[in-house]
Scaffold this motif. Sequence first.
Motif, PDB file in Angstrom:
ATOM      1  N   ARG A 104       0.848  -1.195   0.000  1.00 48.25           N
ATOM      2  CA  ARG A 104       0.000   0.000   0.000  1.00 48.25           C
ATOM      3  C   ARG A 104       0.884   1.245   0.000  1.00 48.25           C
ATOM      4  O   ARG A 104       1.737   1.410   0.876  1.00 48.25           O
ATOM      5  N   HIS A 105       0.705   2.084  -0.992  1.00 51.13           N
ATOM      6  CA  HIS A 105       1.487   3.316  -1.077  1.00 51.13           C
ATOM      7  C   HIS A 105       1.180   4.228   0.104  1.00 51.13           C
ATOM      8  O   HIS A 105       0.048   4.262   0.613  1.00 51.13           O
ATOM      9  N   ASP A 106       2.191   4.984   0.539  1.00 52.47           N
ATOM     10  CA  ASP A 106       1.964   6.025   1.550  1.00 52.47           C
ATOM     11  C   ASP A 106       2.393   7.364   0.962  1.00 52.47           C
ATOM     12  O   ASP A 106       2.790   7.463  -0.203  1.00 52.47           O
ATOM     13  N   HIS A 107       2.331   8.420   1.787  1.00 49.68           N
ATOM     14  CA  HIS A 107       2.594   9.751   1.227  1.00 49.68           C
ATOM     15  C   HIS A 107       4.056   9.934   0.806  1.00 49.68           C
ATOM     16  O   HIS A 107       4.352  10.832   0.018  1.00 49.68           O
ATOM     17  N   SER A 108       4.961   9.108   1.295  1.00 45.19           N
ATOM     18  CA  SER A 108       6.355   9.246   0.872  1.00 45.19           C
ATOM     19  C   SER A 108       6.508   8.878  -0.605  1.00 45.19           C
ATOM     20  O   SER A 108       7.184   9.581  -1.367  1.00 45.19           O
ATOM     21  N   THR A 109       5.875   7.772  -1.023  1.00 43.81           N
ATOM     22  CA  THR A 109       5.942   7.394  -2.436  1.00 43.81           C
ATOM     23  C   THR A 109       5.084   8.327  -3.286  1.00 43.81           C
ATOM     24  O   THR A 109       5.436   8.628  -4.432  1.00 43.81           O
ATOM     25  N   PHE A 110       3.966   8.782  -2.742  1.00 47.93           N
ATOM     26  CA  PHE A 110       3.143   9.760  -3.468  1.00 47.93           C
ATOM     27  C   PHE A 110       3.947  11.034  -3.750  1.00 47.93           C
ATOM     28  O   PHE A 110       3.974  11.532  -4.874  1.00 47.93           O
ATOM     29  N   GLU A 111       4.583  11.560  -2.716  1.00 48.98           N
ATOM     30  CA  GLU A 111       5.344  12.813  -2.868  1.00 48.98           C
ATOM     31  C   GLU A 111       6.462  12.658  -3.891  1.00 48.98           C
ATOM     32  O   GLU A 111       6.675  13.541  -4.735  1.00 48.98           O
ATOM     33  N   TYR A 112       7.171  11.541  -3.789  1.00 45.42           N
ATOM     34  CA  TYR A 112       8.284  11.344  -4.717  1.00 45.42           C
ATOM     35  C   TYR A 112       7.782  11.281  -6.154  1.00 45.42           C
ATOM     36  O   TYR A 112       8.359  11.891  -7.062  1.00 45.42           O
ATOM     37  N   MET A 113       6.698  10.564  -6.362  1.00 48.61           N
ATOM     38  CA  MET A 113       6.184  10.410  -7.721  1.00 48.61           C
ATOM     39  C   MET A 113       5.653  11.730  -8.261  1.00 48.61           C
ATOM     40  O   MET A 113       5.841  12.052  -9.439  1.00 48.61           O
ATOM     41  N   VAL A 114       5.006  12.507  -7.406  1.00 47.47           N
ATOM     42  CA  VAL A 114       4.508  13.825  -7.841  1.00 47.47           C
ATOM     43  C   VAL A 114       5.668  14.698  -8.288  1.00 47.47           C
ATOM     44  O   VAL A 114       5.624  15.346  -9.347  1.00 47.47           O
ATOM     45  N   ARG A 115       6.727  14.734  -7.479  1.00 47.13           N
ATOM     46  CA  ARG A 115       7.882  15.572  -7.832  1.00 47.13           C
ATOM     47  C   ARG A 115       8.515  15.121  -9.144  1.00 47.13           C
ATOM     48  O   ARG A 115       8.927  15.944  -9.970  1.00 47.13           O
ATOM     49  N   CYS A 116       8.622  13.810  -9.346  1.00 50.31           N
ATOM     50  CA  CYS A 116       9.224  13.297 -10.580  1.00 50.31           C
ATOM     51  C   CYS A 116       8.397  13.670 -11.798  1.00 50.31           C
ATOM     52  O   CYS A 116       8.936  14.110 -12.824  1.00 50.31           O
ATOM     53  N   LEU A 117       7.099  13.503 -11.703  1.00 51.48           N
ATOM     54  CA  LEU A 117       6.243  13.801 -12.853  1.00 51.48           C
ATOM     55  C   LEU A 117       6.205  15.292 -13.150  1.00 51.48           C
ATOM     56  O   LEU A 117       6.186  15.699 -14.313  1.00 51.48           O
ATOM     57  N   VAL A 118       6.216  16.105 -12.104  1.00 46.80           N
ATOM     58  CA  VAL A 118       6.214  17.558 -12.303  1.00 46.80           C
ATOM     59  C   VAL A 118       7.523  18.022 -12.924  1.00 46.80           C
ATOM     60  O   VAL A 118       7.543  18.824 -13.864  1.00 46.80           O
ATOM     61  N   SER A 119       8.641  17.506 -12.402  1.00 45.49           N
ATOM     62  CA  SER A 119       9.942  17.966 -12.883  1.00 45.49           C
ATOM     63  C   SER A 119      10.221  17.535 -14.322  1.00 45.49           C
ATOM     64  O   SER A 119      11.017  18.170 -15.013  1.00 45.49           O
ATOM     65  N   THR A 120       9.542  16.469 -14.777  1.00 44.21           N
ATOM     66  CA  THR A 120       9.750  16.000 -16.149  1.00 44.21           C
ATOM     67  C   THR A 120       8.566  16.333 -17.059  1.00 44.21           C
ATOM     68  O   THR A 120       8.508  15.849 -18.193  1.00 44.21           O
ATOM     69  N   ASP A 121       7.631  17.145 -16.562  1.00 42.76           N
ATOM     70  CA  ASP A 121       6.483  17.619 -17.356  1.00 42.76           C
ATOM     71  C   ASP A 121       5.636  16.477 -17.912  1.00 42.76           C
ATOM     72  O   ASP A 121       5.066  16.583 -19.013  1.00 42.76           O
ATOM     73  N   ARG A 122       5.517  15.398 -17.156  1.00 42.51           N
ATOM     74  CA  ARG A 122       4.613  14.308 -17.568  1.00 42.51           C
ATOM     75  C   ARG A 122       3.250  14.567 -16.931  1.00 42.51           C
ATOM     76  O   ARG A 122       2.821  13.884 -16.001  1.00 42.51           O
ATOM     77  N   LEU A 123       2.568  15.566 -17.464  1.00 33.99           N
ATOM     78  CA  LEU A 123       1.348  16.041 -16.814  1.00 33.99           C
ATOM     79  C   LEU A 123       0.164  15.109 -17.025  1.00 33.99           C
ATOM     80  O   LEU A 123      -0.752  15.078 -16.191  1.00 33.99           O
ATOM     81  N   ASP A 124       0.144  14.358 -18.120  1.00 30.87           N
ATOM     82  CA  ASP A 124      -0.928  13.371 -18.292  1.00 30.87           C
ATOM     83  C   ASP A 124      -0.835  12.301 -17.209  1.00 30.87           C
ATOM     84  O   ASP A 124      -1.844  11.909 -16.609  1.00 30.87           O
ATOM     85  N   SER A 125       0.372  11.843 -16.964  1.00 34.35           N
ATOM     86  CA  SER A 125       0.570  10.855 -15.897  1.00 34.35           C
ATOM     87  C   SER A 125       0.288  11.472 -14.531  1.00 34.35           C
ATOM     88  O   SER A 125      -0.206  10.798 -13.618  1.00 34.35           O
ATOM     89  N   LEU A 126       0.576  12.749 -14.384  1.00 35.86           N
ATOM     90  CA  LEU A 126       0.302  13.427 -13.112  1.00 35.86           C
ATOM     91  C   LEU A 126      -1.194  13.427 -12.818  1.00 35.86           C
ATOM     92  O   LEU A 126      -1.607  13.220 -11.668  1.00 35.86           O
ATOM     93  N   SER A 127      -2.021  13.653 -13.845  1.00 35.31           N
ATOM     94  CA  SER A 127      -3.477  13.610 -13.643  1.00 35.31           C
ATOM     95  C   SER A 127      -3.910  12.234 -13.166  1.00 35.31           C
ATOM     96  O   SER A 127      -4.736  12.116 -12.244  1.00 35.31           O
ATOM     97  N   SER A 128      -3.342  11.196 -13.774  1.00 36.38           N
ATOM     98  CA  SER A 128      -3.676   9.831 -13.346  1.00 36.38           C
ATOM     99  C   SER A 128      -3.247   9.584 -11.906  1.00 36.38           C
ATOM    100  O   SER A 128      -3.972   8.948 -11.127  1.00 36.38           O
ATOM    101  N   LEU A 129      -2.082  10.098 -11.553  1.00 34.16           N
ATOM    102  CA  LEU A 129      -1.578   9.895 -10.195  1.00 34.16           C
ATOM    103  C   LEU A 129      -2.478  10.571  -9.168  1.00 34.16           C
ATOM    104  O   LEU A 129      -2.772  10.002  -8.109  1.00 34.16           O
TER     105      LEU A 129
END
Length: 485
Positions: A104-129
């Motif tokens: 089960r994901h927690d906020h640590s993995t959520f935060e990391y994934m959000v930062r990665c998607l934002v920094s690489t401009d993968r905004l479609d994936s960000l919406s899914s996340l």
Amino acid sequence: MSRNTALKRFSKSRHHHPAPLPPPQHPDLSPSLSALTVPTTAITGQTQLRHLTALLESSLKKPAVSITPKDLLHFLKSRLRHHPTLSHLDFHLFRYAATLDSFRHDHSTFEYMVRCLVSTDRLDSLSSLLEFISSNPCPCSDGIFSCPKIEPMFRVSISSFCRAGRFDDALHAFDVMKRLIDGKPNVALYNIVIHGFVKLGKLDRAVEFYGMMIRNRVNPDSVTFNILISGYCRNNKFGLALEVFREMKEKGCLPNVVSFNTLIRGFFRDGKVEQAVGMAREMTELGCEFSCVTCEILIDGLGRKGKVVEAADLMIEFLRKGVLPEGFDYLVLVEMLCVDGNMEQAFELMKELWDKGYAPSLIACTTLVEGLRGIGRTEKSVDLVRRMLNEGMLPDSVTFSCVLEDMCGMGGAMEANKLRLLASKKGSHPDGMVYKILISGYTKEGRRKEGEVLVNEMLDRGFIPDITTYNVLMDGLSKSSGSFR
């Protein structure tokens, strides 16, 4: 939050089942690490996924079913992030982990994934996340309170959507976040959206969103009002900008330096010079601290209207009131005064500012020295150079040589040499041209003895290339006439 709502939320969290993620945009990982199947014939994709499998298994050194969020985060940070060919598959691995029954994901993995998607401009994936986060809150949301990391994660995401002009995604994320957090969104989140609308020229939508903010009983702050004022000024709606400024004060939110700077610039753009100056004076009366930007706006605005002298007087007025900011560079004002032929006023301006601790820049001093020389005010140019040297400010060799030449031309070779000695004490190294200027001055004044001393000093410093040059200089001094021979 009511008691019934809290009990329902607590009950729901106790029987948590991860909601499925949206369909992947790229080949997803299979439920088994040992046998990855890829619904594509692309050999490159299969090879990358096999490499990812091997890398994950060798890094964790444990069965996939027993990995924890901490294990996954460590792998993402230390191994996958820096991998030259597999780093772009981080979201696939994130999605794969969510399919494991024991994970089960927690906020640590959520935060990391959000930062990665934002920094690489993968905004479609960000919406899914974000949709996944809303359906699968982290374990710390199992109680009656929401996870405190939700709002920061959504704030970064909303800001990224706004920068990209994807306002529908930004507003959808905003609505999702409002359902997840406890209480009302912070005013900073509203400001992000309003600023995004204004920046991309959608002022009407910014005002509409501001209205929704008021209806939701979220109090605006100075940043909110400054954004709206700037938006109205950019769109030449200066009257509405003033209304926002008045509303700002009515709501008990004191205008700051950004508010005044925006309005002053708007007044100048609208051709209302007196109102711009009046706004600056009101700024001082309200005790709002001046900034160097404020001074630059005033000087530029008045200068464009041909009111350079008024700009200088205004700066002196603020100086005497004690509101002029530290570090104020008045180079532009000095240049404007010199261009208009007001060298005397530029000299008095610099003198008063310097006396009060506002030291000018070297370029400002050089500009004024050249301006004073141009109108024949040699005495004042010499005074300025002397003060520069006393303050440890060394003029360039060309300017210094020209000032010495002016002094010698007026029969002041002795004073010119004293200035040369002062410059030497302060670390300046006069070149051969300086010596030639002084020797020429001594020759014209008939000061043979003083001139010979300088010729010998030139010889010692290597400024005389041969004996012929030496003899020419000495002969010139011996032939000079005057009462000081």
